[in-house]
Scaffold this active site. Structure first.
Site, PDB file in Angstrom:
ATOM      1  N   GLU A 258       9.799 -12.377  19.369  1.00 22.71           N
ATOM      2  CA  GLU A 258       8.823 -12.068  20.802  1.00 22.71           C
ATOM      3  C   GLU A 258       7.319 -12.868  19.957  1.00 22.71           C
ATOM      4  O   GLU A 258       6.741 -13.235  21.128  1.00 22.71           O
ATOM      5  CB  GLU A 258       8.365 -10.794  20.590  1.00 22.71           C
TER       6      GLU A 258
ATOM      7  N   SER B 202      12.139  -7.146  22.673  1.00 21.17           N
ATOM      8  CA  SER B 202      12.873  -8.473  24.376  1.00 21.17           C
ATOM      9  C   SER B 202      14.170  -8.140  23.893  1.00 21.17           C
ATOM     10  O   SER B 202      14.256  -9.401  24.452  1.00 21.17           O
ATOM     11  CB  SER B 202      12.107  -9.240  23.536  1.00 21.17           C
TER      12      SER B 202
ATOM     13  N   SER C 224       5.831  -9.856  33.850  1.00 18.97           N
ATOM     14  CA  SER C 224       5.811  -8.944  33.597  1.00 18.97           C
ATOM     15  C   SER C 224       5.847  -7.763  33.820  1.00 18.97           C
ATOM     16  O   SER C 224       5.162  -7.540  35.038  1.00 18.97           O
ATOM     17  CB  SER C 224       5.199  -7.963  32.289  1.00 18.97           C
TER      18      SER C 224
END
Length: 326
Positions: free
Chosen positions: A14, A164, A297
């Site tokens: 990530e 993720s 996000s």
């Protein structure tokens, strides 16, 4: 004016997303209140990076940096590292030993929530509903028939400790099971196999905002892919609808559970929980303690929907960390 080290990068798959998150924090911190510094924590180096991309090594003994003869020490750390060592407790313990406040939860909470198996085990006695699950450690004998009899098909095979959606597979047939196991073991030595929950997926941000545990407007996730995987999360292959299209009653039900989880675990800083609603009951999938902070996000989207700007969201996290230190 406080010196703020924004740590980003990390040692996991990530790290690229973390660098994006860290740069968004850097760009949005109120420069009239804070001196922000970008600090890349990577497997091969810990460096402060200036706006011209010059790198200055971090002294790991006291987390200071020598900037052309000037020693910079940091008053507070803004943690934007997804995955290890930022989300699993390692970096929290390090800063705890150095006495430097940081914005995410404490080391125990980070380690617990990063381990999906242990988190769900701790929360079950509090009535938090979850998928049917089975765990495997690397080297265990794998009785495929017994496992699939327990969890059913389709099911999810996922690394116990990763984020993720790296290493996750949706398994629909017997033949897909062992390749999915091998894929997950590339990310982690522990695997979680979970029954497929068919329902609406809801993401819930809970933060400590101005010293009050606050549940942000929720996000409904509609993935174009089989599930909310990496492409759906970061390459735009999903719809994220904030606020979620659920009833006021269901919104309150999920908010109460998410807030209770935050308080039961003695969480601090940001958190984002994922739920799937099955038969009118929210089932917890996981909890992230360093959620993505890019402008796209989910948590920043939720903050905006709740009337909180990015400078307010990030500044509040720093102020809460400094208050805790006092």
């Amino acid at each position: 004016m406080k010196n703020v080290a924004i740590i980003m990068g990390g040692y996991s798959s990530e790290y690229e997303i973390s660098l994006l998150s860290g740069n968004v924090v850097y760009d949005n911190l109120d420069k009239s209140k804070y001196y922000p510094y970008k600090v890349h924590i990577l497997k091969d180096k810990w460096v402060m990076v200036d706006d011209d991309e010059n790198e200055y090594p971090i002294n790991k003994h006291d987390f200071s940096v020598n900037n052309d003869g000037t020693i910079i020490k940091f008053d507070v750390v803004f943690n934007a590292i997804h995955g290890t060592p930022g989300e699993d407790g390692l970096i929290q313990a390090y800063f705890n030993l150095l006495g430097i406040p940081q914005t995410s939860c404490d080391y125990y909470q980070a380690a617990l929530t990063f381990n999906k198996r242990d988190l769900l085990s701790v929360l079950k006695p509090y009535g938090v509903k979850t998928a049917i699950s089975h765990y495997i450690n690397l080297g265990d004998d794998i009785n495929q028939a017994a496992i699939l009899d327990k969890v059913g098909l389709p099911c999810f095979v996922k690394p116990n400790k990763s984020g993720s959606s790296f290493g996750i597979s949706k398994v629909k047939t017997n033949d897909e099971f062992m390749p999915a196991i091998e894929k997950a073991f590339k990310e982690d030595s522990e695997i979680l196999i979970e029954s497929f929950l068919d329902g609406k997926e809801i993401s819930v941000g809970v933060i400590n905002y101005k010293e009050k545990v606050t549940v942000l407007p929720m996000t409904e996730i509609v993935s174009e892919n089989e599930f909310f995987d990496y492409d759906a999360k970061y390459l735009g292959k999903s719809q994220e609808i904030t606020p979620a299209r659920i009833s006021d009653k269901m919104t309150k039900k999920i908010a109460d559970i998410a807030k209770r989880i935050y308080e039961v675990l003695k969480m601090e800083g940001f958190s984002r929980s994922e739920f799937i609603i099955v038969n009118n009951e929210p089932h917890l999938l996981e909890l992230n303690t360093v959620p993505g902070l890019t402008t796209e996000s989910i948590l920043p989207q939720q903050a905006r929907a709740g009337g909180i700007t990015l400078p307010e969201l990030f500044g509040n996290a720093i102020e809460q960390a400094l208050k805790k230190q006092e």
